[in-house]
Design a protein around this motif. Structure first.
Motif, PDB file in Angstrom:
ATOM      1  N   PRO A  72       0.836  -1.164  -0.002  1.00 30.89           N
ATOM      2  CA  PRO A  72      -0.071   0.176  -0.179  1.00 30.89           C
ATOM      3  C   PRO A  72       0.718   1.230  -0.095  1.00 30.89           C
ATOM      4  N   ALA A  73       1.418   1.615  -1.210  1.00 30.57           N
ATOM      5  CA  ALA A  73       2.170   3.001  -1.176  1.00 30.57           C
ATOM      6  C   ALA A  73       1.345   4.246  -1.171  1.00 30.57           C
ATOM      7  N   LEU A  74       0.208   4.221  -1.793  1.00 31.26           N
ATOM      8  CA  LEU A  74      -0.838   5.360  -1.843  1.00 31.26           C
ATOM      9  C   LEU A  74      -1.644   5.670  -0.371  1.00 31.26           C
ATOM     10  N   ARG A  75      -1.803   4.632   0.305  1.00 29.43           N
ATOM     11  CA  ARG A  75      -2.248   4.729   1.517  1.00 29.43           C
ATOM     12  C   ARG A  75      -1.320   5.218   2.525  1.00 29.43           C
ATOM     13  N   SER A  76      -0.148   4.391   2.501  1.00 27.87           N
ATOM     14  CA  SER A  76       0.826   4.860   3.496  1.00 27.87           C
ATOM     15  C   SER A  76       1.416   6.151   3.143  1.00 27.87           C
ATOM     16  N   TYR A  77       1.489   6.484   1.988  1.00 27.45           N
ATOM     17  CA  TYR A  77       2.205   7.949   1.671  1.00 27.45           C
ATOM     18  C   TYR A  77       0.859   8.981   2.288  1.00 27.45           C
ATOM     19  N   ALA A  78      -0.155   8.935   1.951  1.00 28.46           N
ATOM     20  CA  ALA A  78      -1.210   9.721   2.446  1.00 28.46           C
ATOM     21  C   ALA A  78      -1.032  10.012   3.964  1.00 28.46           C
ATOM     22  N   LYS A  79      -0.555   9.049   4.732  1.00 26.48           N
ATOM     23  CA  LYS A  79      -0.631   9.133   6.324  1.00 26.48           C
ATOM     24  C   LYS A  79       0.650   9.756   6.530  1.00 26.48           C
ATOM     25  N   SER A  80       1.645   9.895   5.802  1.00 31.78           N
ATOM     26  CA  SER A  80       2.958  10.410   6.377  1.00 31.78           C
ATOM     27  C   SER A  80       3.796  10.972   5.223  1.00 31.78           C
ATOM     28  N   SER A  81       3.351  12.308   4.798  1.00 35.18           N
ATOM     29  CA  SER A  81       3.912  12.806   3.575  1.00 35.18           C
ATOM     30  C   SER A  81       4.501  14.314   4.061  1.00 35.18           C
ATOM     31  N   PRO A  82       5.421  14.509   5.068  1.00 32.47           N
ATOM     32  CA  PRO A  82       5.764  15.681   5.385  1.00 32.47           C
ATOM     33  C   PRO A  82       6.720  16.521   4.304  1.00 32.47           C
ATOM     34  N   ALA A  83       7.301  15.899   3.226  1.00 31.66           N
ATOM     35  CA  ALA A  83       7.990  16.397   2.357  1.00 31.66           C
ATOM     36  C   ALA A  83       6.917  17.182   1.290  1.00 31.66           C
ATOM     37  N   ALA A  84       5.850  16.499   0.985  1.00 29.61           N
ATOM     38  CA  ALA A  84       4.882  17.107   0.150  1.00 29.61           C
ATOM     39  C   ALA A  84       4.389  18.400   0.887  1.00 29.61           C
ATOM     40  N   GLU A  85       3.808  18.263   2.151  1.00 27.53           N
ATOM     41  CA  GLU A  85       3.421  19.455   3.061  1.00 27.53           C
ATOM     42  C   GLU A  85       4.342  20.803   3.104  1.00 27.53           C
ATOM     43  N   SER A  86       5.682  20.355   3.106  1.00 27.41           N
ATOM     44  CA  SER A  86       6.717  21.401   3.076  1.00 27.41           C
ATOM     45  C   SER A  86       6.795  21.996   1.498  1.00 27.41           C
ATOM     46  N   ALA A  87       6.843  21.149   0.684  1.00 28.99           N
ATOM     47  CA  ALA A  87       6.805  21.766  -0.958  1.00 28.99           C
ATOM     48  C   ALA A  87       5.348  22.427  -1.093  1.00 28.99           C
ATOM     49  N   LEU A  88       4.307  22.269  -0.538  1.00 29.84           N
ATOM     50  CA  LEU A  88       3.182  22.855  -0.881  1.00 29.84           C
ATOM     51  C   LEU A  88       3.573  24.310  -0.098  1.00 29.84           C
ATOM     52  N   LEU A  89       4.002  24.350   1.346  1.00 31.82           N
ATOM     53  CA  LEU A  89       4.186  25.482   1.976  1.00 31.82           C
ATOM     54  C   LEU A  89       5.144  26.647   1.389  1.00 31.82           C
ATOM     55  N   GLY A  90       6.356  25.783   0.756  1.00 34.60           N
ATOM     56  CA  GLY A  90       7.130  26.605   0.218  1.00 34.60           C
ATOM     57  C   GLY A  90       6.717  27.375  -1.265  1.00 34.60           C
ATOM     58  N   ASN A  91       5.940  26.567  -1.919  1.00 34.36           N
ATOM     59  CA  ASN A  91       5.478  27.114  -3.100  1.00 34.36           C
ATOM     60  C   ASN A  91       4.453  28.194  -2.841  1.00 34.36           C
TER      61      ASN A  91
END
Length: 100
Positions: A72-91
Motif C-alpha cells: 500500500p504505497a498510496l495509503r501509506s504515503y497519504a498518512k505520512s508525507s511531510p515532504a509534500a507538506e513542505s513543498a506546498l508551503l514553500g510554493n
C-alpha cells in the motif's frame, strides 16, 4: 483577494509535480515495479489533491491479488508525507509572498 487565491492555486498546481515524483519514489521503495509506480500521478482540482493510478499494475501493487500481497504505497504515503507538506508551503510562500 482574487490574485491571492490565484497564487495559491498556482502553488498547488506546481506542488503536484513534486508530490507525483515523491509518491512514485515511495511506491518503488515499498516494492512496486517501475512500470506500476510510473502510472501514478497526483492531480489538484477544486481545492483537493488526489492520487490517480489508472493501470492494473498500480491497482494490483496497492491492493494485491490472490497470488500477491498488497504493497500500500498510496495509503501509506497519504498518512505520512511531510515532504509534500513542505513543498506546498514553500510554493505558497513563493507565489503569495509579494502579494500580501
Amino acid at each position: 483577494m482574487k490574485h491571492i487565491i490565484d497564487a495559491i492555486h498556482r502553488a498547488a498546481q506546481e506542488t503536484t509535480e513534486f508530490i507525483t515524483g515523491d509518491l512514485q519514489s515511495h511506491a518503488k521503495k515499498v516494492g512496486w515495479s517501475h512500470e506500476a509506480a510510473s502510472d501514478v500521478a497526483v492531480k489538484y482540482h477544486e481545492g483537493h489533491f488526489s492520487a490517480v493510478a489508472d493501470s492494473d499494475a498500480a491497482f494490483m501493487s496497492e491492493y494485491g491479488a490472490e497470488t500477491a500481497r498488497p504493497k500500500p504505497a498510496l495509503r501509506s504515503y497519504a498518512k505520512s508525507s511531510p515532504a509534500a507538506e513542505s513543498a506546498l508551503l514553500g510554493n505558497v510562500a513563493k507565489h503569495v509572498g509579494g502579494l500580501l
